[in-house]
Write a protein that holds these residues in place. Sequence first.
Motif, mmCIF file in Angstrom:
data_model
loop_
_atom_site.group_PDB
_atom_site.id
_atom_site.type_symbol
_atom_site.label_atom_id
_atom_site.label_comp_id
_atom_site.label_asym_id
_atom_site.label_seq_id
_atom_site.Cartn_x
_atom_site.Cartn_y
_atom_site.Cartn_z
ATOM 1 N N GLU A 23 -40.763 -32.738 -29.665
ATOM 2 C CA GLU A 23 -40.605 -33.288 -28.321
ATOM 3 C C GLU A 23 -39.600 -34.436 -28.308
ATOM 4 O OE1 GLU A 23 -43.238 -35.129 -24.613
ATOM 5 O OE2 GLU A 23 -44.231 -34.525 -26.468
ATOM 6 N N ARG A 24 -39.681 -35.312 -29.310
ATOM 7 C CA ARG A 24 -38.762 -36.447 -29.321
ATOM 8 C C ARG A 24 -37.317 -36.012 -29.544
ATOM 9 N NH1 ARG A 24 -42.623 -40.199 -32.962
ATOM 10 N NH2 ARG A 24 -43.262 -38.112 -33.564
ATOM 11 N N MET A 25 -37.098 -34.995 -30.356
ATOM 12 C CA MET A 25 -35.734 -34.529 -30.558
ATOM 13 C C MET A 25 -35.209 -33.802 -29.320
ATOM 14 S SD MET A 25 -34.856 -35.813 -33.398
ATOM 15 C CE MET A 25 -33.312 -34.982 -33.802
ATOM 16 N N PHE A 26 -36.083 -33.080 -28.628
ATOM 17 C CA PHE A 26 -35.691 -32.458 -27.357
ATOM 18 C C PHE A 26 -35.321 -33.541 -26.346
ATOM 19 C CE2 PHE A 26 -36.450 -30.586 -23.192
ATOM 20 C CZ PHE A 26 -35.861 -29.329 -23.298
ATOM 21 N N GLN A 27 -36.142 -34.585 -26.273
ATOM 22 C CA GLN A 27 -35.873 -35.685 -25.350
ATOM 23 C C GLN A 27 -34.604 -36.445 -25.734
ATOM 24 O OE1 GLN A 27 -39.588 -37.830 -25.566
ATOM 25 N NE2 GLN A 27 -40.527 -36.612 -23.942
ATOM 26 N N LEU A 28 -34.323 -36.519 -27.024
ATOM 27 C CA LEU A 28 -33.071 -37.128 -27.464
ATOM 28 C C LEU A 28 -31.891 -36.364 -26.876
ATOM 29 C CD1 LEU A 28 -31.336 -39.010 -29.272
ATOM 30 C CD2 LEU A 28 -31.564 -37.274 -31.055
ATOM 31 N N GLY A 29 -31.944 -35.031 -26.962
ATOM 32 C CA GLY A 29 -30.875 -34.222 -26.389
ATOM 33 C C GLY A 29 -30.725 -34.461 -24.896
ATOM 34 N N GLN A 30 -31.844 -34.562 -24.198
ATOM 35 C CA GLN A 30 -31.790 -34.850 -22.763
ATOM 36 C C GLN A 30 -31.152 -36.214 -22.498
ATOM 37 O OE1 GLN A 30 -36.041 -34.295 -21.842
ATOM 38 N NE2 GLN A 30 -35.467 -32.497 -20.635
ATOM 39 N N MET A 31 -31.509 -37.186 -23.315
ATOM 40 C CA MET A 31 -30.966 -38.535 -23.143
ATOM 41 C C MET A 31 -29.459 -38.564 -23.353
ATOM 42 S SD MET A 31 -32.283 -42.106 -24.854
ATOM 43 C CE MET A 31 -31.847 -41.622 -26.528
ATOM 44 N N LEU A 32 -28.978 -37.835 -24.357
ATOM 45 C CA LEU A 32 -27.533 -37.773 -24.589
ATOM 46 C C LEU A 32 -26.824 -37.243 -23.349
ATOM 47 C CD1 LEU A 32 -27.347 -36.328 -28.224
ATOM 48 C CD2 LEU A 32 -27.158 -38.714 -27.523
ATOM 49 N N ALA A 33 -27.372 -36.185 -22.771
ATOM 50 C CA ALA A 33 -26.765 -35.605 -21.573
ATOM 51 C C ALA A 33 -26.794 -36.590 -20.410
ATOM 52 C CB ALA A 33 -27.482 -34.313 -21.195
ATOM 53 N N GLU A 34 -27.913 -37.271 -20.232
ATOM 54 C CA GLU A 34 -28.049 -38.220 -19.136
ATOM 55 C C GLU A 34 -27.105 -39.407 -19.285
ATOM 56 O OE1 GLU A 34 -32.201 -38.976 -19.434
ATOM 57 O OE2 GLU A 34 -32.782 -37.197 -18.281
ATOM 58 N N LYS A 35 -26.772 -39.752 -20.517
ATOM 59 C CA LYS A 35 -25.845 -40.862 -20.780
ATOM 60 C C LYS A 35 -24.396 -40.388 -20.870
ATOM 61 C CE LYS A 35 -29.047 -44.098 -21.443
ATOM 62 N NZ LYS A 35 -29.177 -45.317 -20.606
ATOM 63 N N ASP A 36 -24.176 -39.109 -20.579
ATOM 64 C CA ASP A 36 -22.829 -38.517 -20.649
ATOM 65 C C ASP A 36 -22.219 -38.622 -22.041
ATOM 66 O OD1 ASP A 36 -22.727 -37.658 -17.976
ATOM 67 O OD2 ASP A 36 -22.117 -39.655 -17.304
ATOM 68 N N SER A 37 -23.054 -38.506 -23.048
ATOM 69 C CA SER A 37 -22.582 -38.453 -24.433
ATOM 70 C C SER A 37 -22.629 -37.002 -24.892
ATOM 71 C CB SER A 37 -23.475 -39.295 -25.355
ATOM 72 O OG SER A 37 -23.447 -40.658 -25.001
ATOM 73 N N ALA A 38 -21.477 -36.463 -25.288
ATOM 74 C CA ALA A 38 -21.463 -35.093 -25.819
ATOM 75 C C ALA A 38 -22.184 -35.071 -27.156
ATOM 76 C CB ALA A 38 -20.028 -34.616 -25.985
ATOM 77 N N LEU A 39 -22.947 -34.022 -27.378
ATOM 78 C CA LEU A 39 -23.625 -33.823 -28.654
ATOM 79 C C LEU A 39 -22.688 -33.107 -29.621
ATOM 80 C CD1 LEU A 39 -26.083 -33.466 -30.615
ATOM 81 C CD2 LEU A 39 -26.589 -31.347 -29.343
ATOM 82 N N ILE A 40 -22.465 -33.712 -30.798
ATOM 83 C CA ILE A 40 -21.799 -33.018 -31.897
ATOM 84 C C ILE A 40 -22.889 -32.676 -32.912
ATOM 85 C CG2 ILE A 40 -20.056 -33.145 -33.701
ATOM 86 C CD1 ILE A 40 -18.623 -35.274 -32.125
ATOM 87 N N PHE A 41 -23.015 -31.397 -33.247
ATOM 88 C CA PHE A 41 -24.051 -31.030 -34.212
ATOM 89 C C PHE A 41 -23.597 -29.837 -35.027
ATOM 90 C CE2 PHE A 41 -24.824 -27.628 -31.502
ATOM 91 C CZ PHE A 41 -25.995 -26.926 -31.763
ATOM 92 N N GLY A 42 -24.377 -29.474 -36.036
ATOM 93 C CA GLY A 42 -23.970 -28.459 -36.985
ATOM 94 C C GLY A 42 -24.262 -27.030 -36.591
ATOM 95 N N ILE A 43 -24.632 -26.792 -35.372
ATOM 96 C CA ILE A 43 -24.978 -25.492 -34.800
ATOM 97 C C ILE A 43 -26.240 -24.906 -35.447
ATOM 98 C CG2 ILE A 43 -24.306 -23.115 -34.300
ATOM 99 C CD1 ILE A 43 -21.485 -23.921 -33.994
ATOM 100 N N GLY A 44 -27.267 -24.836 -34.657
ATOM 101 C CA GLY A 44 -28.508 -24.225 -35.092
ATOM 102 C C GLY A 44 -29.452 -24.186 -33.911
ATOM 103 N N ASP A 45 -30.152 -23.090 -33.728
ATOM 104 C CA ASP A 45 -31.064 -23.003 -32.595
ATOM 105 C C ASP A 45 -32.525 -23.022 -33.033
ATOM 106 O OD1 ASP A 45 -31.167 -20.485 -33.694
ATOM 107 O OD2 ASP A 45 -30.304 -19.442 -31.964
ATOM 108 N N GLU A 46 -32.755 -23.442 -34.294
ATOM 109 C CA GLU A 46 -34.118 -23.584 -34.791
ATOM 110 C C GLU A 46 -34.322 -24.996 -35.337
ATOM 111 O OE1 GLU A 46 -35.512 -19.191 -36.103
ATOM 112 O OE2 GLU A 46 -34.337 -20.261 -37.602
ATOM 113 N N GLY A 47 -35.570 -25.328 -35.643
ATOM 114 C CA GLY A 47 -35.876 -26.644 -36.198
ATOM 115 C C GLY A 47 -35.509 -27.764 -35.239
ATOM 116 N N LEU A 48 -35.333 -28.949 -35.785
ATOM 117 C CA LEU A 48 -35.006 -30.102 -34.951
ATOM 118 C C LEU A 48 -33.604 -30.001 -34.386
ATOM 119 C CD1 LEU A 48 -36.654 -32.996 -36.987
ATOM 120 C CD2 LEU A 48 -37.642 -31.489 -35.253
#
Length: 199
Positions: A23-48
Amino acid sequence: MMKFKKIAVFCGSSPEIHPKYDERMFQLGQMLAEKDSALIFGIGDEGLMGQVFRGTRSKNGYVIGVTTQKLLDLQCKDESLFDNNAEKIVVENLSVRKDKMIQDADAILIGPGGWGTYDEFSEFAVMVQIGTAKRKPMLFLNFDGFWNAIKDHMRRMREEGFINEFKDNFIGFADTLEEVYPSLEKMREKIDAYEEQGN
């Protein structure tokens, strides 16, 4: 508040990770979007990794995924997730992957993770030390005290002379999501002041 346009997130990608962090990692992603910060990540649709990705997309945040073809095949079961408002970059090896994520980000967040995550934050710390990466905030997401052992070990390394302010003044810890952006701001100010002194 200073704009962090792109934030890299390193964290675990295994589907076997304890769900208490989801839940906290999902909310982190939401927060990045709300702050207009693009997420850079290693591509993965499982785990955190998948949680922060889905959280960002749930708020229509911009996503930049960087990976190798081998990891793309292993960690991303549904590439259609990148059809809209997302960029997918496939590079030749893990070294290039880490370097691009680190160099392109304005800040780096370290979520709970395993050996891969250790490798990623350690490489950035060494790159700063030897001058091949620009000093920028690196913040450990210390949910449930996950990174307490790293915090304690850093303290010991300072006390015994293995690292000094030059080698760790860009590193911080946040126990909650609410602390993330204020912590990044304070760290950025500290780095700027340090660099203005000619260091």
